[in-house]
Every structure is written in C-alpha cells, then in structure tokens.
Design an enzyme around this catalytic site. Structure first.
Site, PDB file in Angstrom:
ATOM      1  N   HIS A  85      -6.785 -11.013   1.237  1.00  0.00           N
ATOM      2  CA  HIS A  85      -6.737 -10.534  -0.124  1.00  0.00           C
ATOM      3  C   HIS A  85      -6.392 -11.653  -1.119  1.00  0.00           C
ATOM      4  O   HIS A  85      -6.258 -11.349  -2.290  1.00  0.00           O
ATOM      5  CB  HIS A  85      -5.609  -9.433  -0.077  1.00  0.00           C
ATOM      6  CG  HIS A  85      -4.254  -9.786  -0.146  1.00  0.00           C
ATOM      7  ND1 HIS A  85      -3.888 -10.158   1.305  1.00  0.00           N
ATOM      8  CD2 HIS A  85      -3.306 -10.119  -0.940  1.00  0.00           C
ATOM      9  CE1 HIS A  85      -2.281 -10.651   1.156  1.00  0.00           C
ATOM     10  NE2 HIS A  85      -2.304 -10.592  -0.323  1.00  0.00           N
TER      11      HIS A  85
ATOM     12  N   HIS B  18      -5.934 -13.405  -6.308  1.00  0.00           N
ATOM     13  CA  HIS B  18      -5.514 -12.224  -5.822  1.00  0.00           C
ATOM     14  C   HIS B  18      -6.399 -11.244  -6.012  1.00  0.00           C
ATOM     15  O   HIS B  18      -6.639 -10.704  -7.089  1.00  0.00           O
ATOM     16  CB  HIS B  18      -3.988 -11.918  -6.150  1.00  0.00           C
ATOM     17  CG  HIS B  18      -3.378 -11.070  -5.358  1.00  0.00           C
ATOM     18  ND1 HIS B  18      -3.377  -9.809  -5.531  1.00  0.00           N
ATOM     19  CD2 HIS B  18      -2.376 -11.356  -4.475  1.00  0.00           C
ATOM     20  CE1 HIS B  18      -2.516  -9.419  -4.398  1.00  0.00           C
ATOM     21  NE2 HIS B  18      -1.798 -10.178  -4.020  1.00  0.00           N
TER      22      HIS B  18
END
Length: 171
Positions: A79, A94
């Site tokens: 992620h 992110h």
C-alpha cells in the site's frame, strides 16, 4: 487459468505498460490518473495536517499506480512506496486510507526495494472494488517527505490529472 485459479477465483494481474514521462529537475509527477485532492481535505489527518510533509491526493480513475520520480525505491509495501529521487527529493506514495489493514489483499506490487525506476514505471495495481468493499477511501497520496531539506516545495497539481502530470515543483 489453472485449477486453483478456477477453484478460488484468483487471477493473474497484468503489469501495465510504463508511461513515458518527460522529466524536469525537481518535479514530482502524478502517480495515478484522476482528480487531485488538496492536502487540507484529504480523509486522513496524518496526511491532511502536513505532518509527513507537503501532500496532494489523487482520486484514481483506475487501480494503476506509477513512479512519481526517477530514483531508487526505498520502500515497497503493498500500500505504500518510498523513493529517493535522482535529484534528492524524497517521496512517499500511500495508496488509500488504512489500507494497511488489508494486508496486501487486492494489491499487486510490480517493483522491489532497492530497484532504480524512472518516472512512469508501474509500481502497483490494486483492486478498487476490494478497497471500497473493505471500507477504505482509495485516494493515492503523494508526499514530499524531506521538504525541510529543500529550498522550496510548491504544490502545482490541480483538477484532473493524468499519470506524469506535475504535482509538485521542488528546488
């Protein structure tokens, strides 16, 4: 498709083609196509407060995420990705809010830590539907994490962007 793929419904995720990005010194580019979200209205207070550095989000049109700079991948998680740009800028990508809770489910990483990439190299493909079903916003955030070491960081991205459009100009 193999037996286990048929049995469990898994499928191989194809790595997208790299996007050609004409780079400029100090530029940080959009890692995804979509609509830019200003830092102050991001749905995560860690990022919206600027605690990690100047940040812009992109609400992605699809689940493909690309390198925002040419440089070395310093972190590669399902992620999130860290970069040390060839010109010294440090960038964090992110994907989503609280998506770490998904433990990589629905995320296919295409690069490794320590790898040198060029801006526009595919980093990740993620399943937008799985992220939504898990209850997480899928905004792709780009953070300049060493802004204090730079003379200036200007957020220049706004509106609809494509991969490789400039989000930040640093000096």
């Amino acid at each position: 498709m193999g037996f286990f793929d048929k049995l469990f419904g898994t499928k191989k995720v194809e790595k997208p083609e790299a996007i050609a990005v004409t780079t400029e010194k100090g530029a940080v580019y959009a890692p995804a196509a979509g609509k830019v979200e200003p830092m102050s209205s991001l749905p995560d207070p860690v990022f919206s407060s600027g605690a990690m550095g100047p940040c812009l989000g992109v609400w992605p049109a699809d689940g493909n995420v690309y390198a925002p700079v040419s440089g070395t991948v310093t972190a590669a998680m399902p992620h999130a990705f860290g970069f040390l740009g060839d010109d010294g800028v440090e960038v964090l990508i992110h994907v989503g809010v609280d998506t770490v809770e998904m433990k990589g489910d629905g995320f296919t990483v295409h690069v490794k830590q320590g790898e040198h990439v060029t801006a526009g190299t595919p980093l990740l493909t993620f399943d937008k539907k799985k992220v939504a079903n898990a209850g997480h916003p899928d905004v792709v955030m780009t953070i300049v994490t060493n802004a204090d070491d730079l003379a200036s960081v200007e957020a220049v991205g706004a509106g609809d962007v494509t991969v490789g459009d400039k989000l930040f100009q640093t000096a």
